[in-house]
Design an enzyme around this catalytic site. Sequence first.
Site, PDB file in Angstrom:
ATOM      1  CB  THR A  28      -1.952   4.777   3.443  1.00 34.71           C
ATOM      2  OG1 THR A  28      -2.084   4.080   4.555  1.00 34.71           O
ATOM      3  CG2 THR A  28      -0.722   5.302   3.183  1.00 34.71           C
TER       4      THR A  28
ATOM      5  CE  LYS B   2       0.291   1.078   4.598  1.00 41.54           C
ATOM      6  NZ  LYS B   2       0.256   2.025   5.750  1.00 41.54           N
TER       7      LYS B   2
END
Lengths: 349, 349
Positions: B263, B206
């Site tokens: 994120t 990620k």
Amino acid sequence: MLDESRNEVSSQVKARVAVLGAGSWGVALGRSLSKSGHEVCLWEIDPAAARTLEVTRQVADKLPGVHLDDSVGITPDMGQAVEGAQFVLVVVPTRFFENTVKTLHQVRPDLSGLDGLLIASKGLIHPGGKRLSVAAGEILGASPPLVTLSGPSHAEEVGRDLPTALVAASDSETAAENAQKILMTSRLRVYTNPDVVGVELGGAIKNVLAIASGISDGMGFGDNSRAALITRGLLEMSRLGEALGGRPETFRGLTGLGDLVVTCTSRHSRNRKLGELIGTGLSAAEAIEKIGMVAEGYYTAENVVDLEEKYDLDLPICREVYRILYEGKNPAEAVGALMQRERKSEDGF
Amino acid sequence: MLDESRNEVSSQVKARVAVLGAGSWGVALGRSLSKSGHEVCLWEIDPAAARTLEVTRQVADKLPGVHLDDSVGITPDMGQAVEGAQFVLVVVPTRFFENTVKTLHQVRPDLSGLDGLLIASKGLIHPGGKRLSVAAGEILGASPPLVTLSGPSHAEEVGRDLPTALVAASDSETAAENAQKILMTSRLRVYTNPDVVGVELGGAIKNVLAIASGISDGMGFGDNSRAALITRGLLEMSRLGEALGGRPETFRGLTGLGDLVVTCTSRHSRNRKLGELIGTGLSAAEAIEKIGMVAEGYYTAENVVDLEEKYDLDLPICREVYRILYEGKNPAEAVGALMQRERKSEDGF
């Protein structure tokens, strides 16, 4: 215009496209099609609004600064808009969808020359929860081929040529590819998808989850809560959508996950806003009054809970949204109910 | 303390927990454990920082206003921190992970009495790309059971008791459930998951996609672009993660999708920030200098592209991030390359 042997639209070729509905999404799509060289005519039901748009070339309150080229026709006469069109794009609010398609059928009874009826409206028919392509098919019969357009796409951003990815879903691969060809630009990437059911359901169910996300925001919760709601909410969307015949991968795609992310994080979404107002302490009725109209997700929450029971599913987030909207449940109690269910493994729901 | 017959921690019972690392996540988790009645001792390697934390009871620059109860011990002496602990939680920056576990092994060679070593650090060991649980297992041997903690969790929000969902992943179901029992509160929901590989890889990959999201933001793109990047990026994470043995559903869960959403939308993420600076025109070197350190995703991008080749995968977003970071490719050209690939169906990649 067409390669008749395969009925495929050449990517170089220019089409005549009628856009039914001159809200912000209709204007953004019409502008994009026109910039690609297609001949575009926008239909706006309100003659005064049509005239204003014709003069100002923009929807000043919703898409200020996004201008339609002079070549784009604007008319309140649907017959004029769709005359000779190879594609008709329906992009009216969902509550006007059936009437708009009925009028189309009246003003142009023979739609067999059409390469596609593109459906850019989103949601389910209220009451009953019928999908839009089903409603259109019932009105129009087997022809023309129907294509559902969906995906994470704020009109304001498409109107400013910011990179966007859409999906064109159809039972007809040729029709989906034709829609892809006329719509795709260097800033608007279009993927085809054969799963109409999944695409339509994702675009509807996400509105219930956007209400949940708004409630979380309104209660002062943060990014962690929203990310968990999106993640667990996507599982609920998939469970229900698969039970109704959608393909699992569609819910993980642009029209499921992608649209869910945009709607749950958007300041523009009416569904998220409805939730936010409720999260700050308003009742559902007060929040609806303040927004000035009923958001789609309000109706969809009822459909979803009916289906949860019918198919014996477990959709805890959607159910709590329903209880808050229809049974006056306190949002704080709903959060407590979600957070304090028994300990689970992640895939055990 | 333990139901010896099944080696399960009772949910009512209080444990002694050592938290190794007193950054914002360590402090937030330590505070939460302490509030649940567990006996917590925080280890901070820097004696001056440990002393400051002991006096002020907060990390003023990172988590202002989030206070540790007086009962929480704070020490720069790891031996003291872990003495008698039933759980050790490692939450140091990834680059210090191996050394921290080695020191733990030295100060308490016999860890057989431990109910779990909980790993809350995220990322891969650089160079080489080893997963943290593999590195820990190589240092410590077969015992204690390892549990990886991950999920969408800004420390600032957990520190303010905003609702958060986490995952405890372990090869040992008992160890995962024990971690769940000591960590779960009315505001911190913990799910177990047996897929350690998928959980660890999601938390690493990620960061590469967060760089992509930051680049998009830095270039002035909007929500549509970010939603498309998250959606198509999740497909890339799943492709790579599944090739390496992770379970598909893990990448769609809290530690894959959930953490990706947080994120990519966070103002706090160093990886997103690195991308944002590059998107505004800085070179990778200039952006790293400005941030003052190398973000995890910079290294992970190299690992990902190595693996893409090794497993013959197609990961176009990760590859463009790599080219921007390591080959000085212009971000605008990278966007063009992504948007103008040939027309595809949605699941055809």
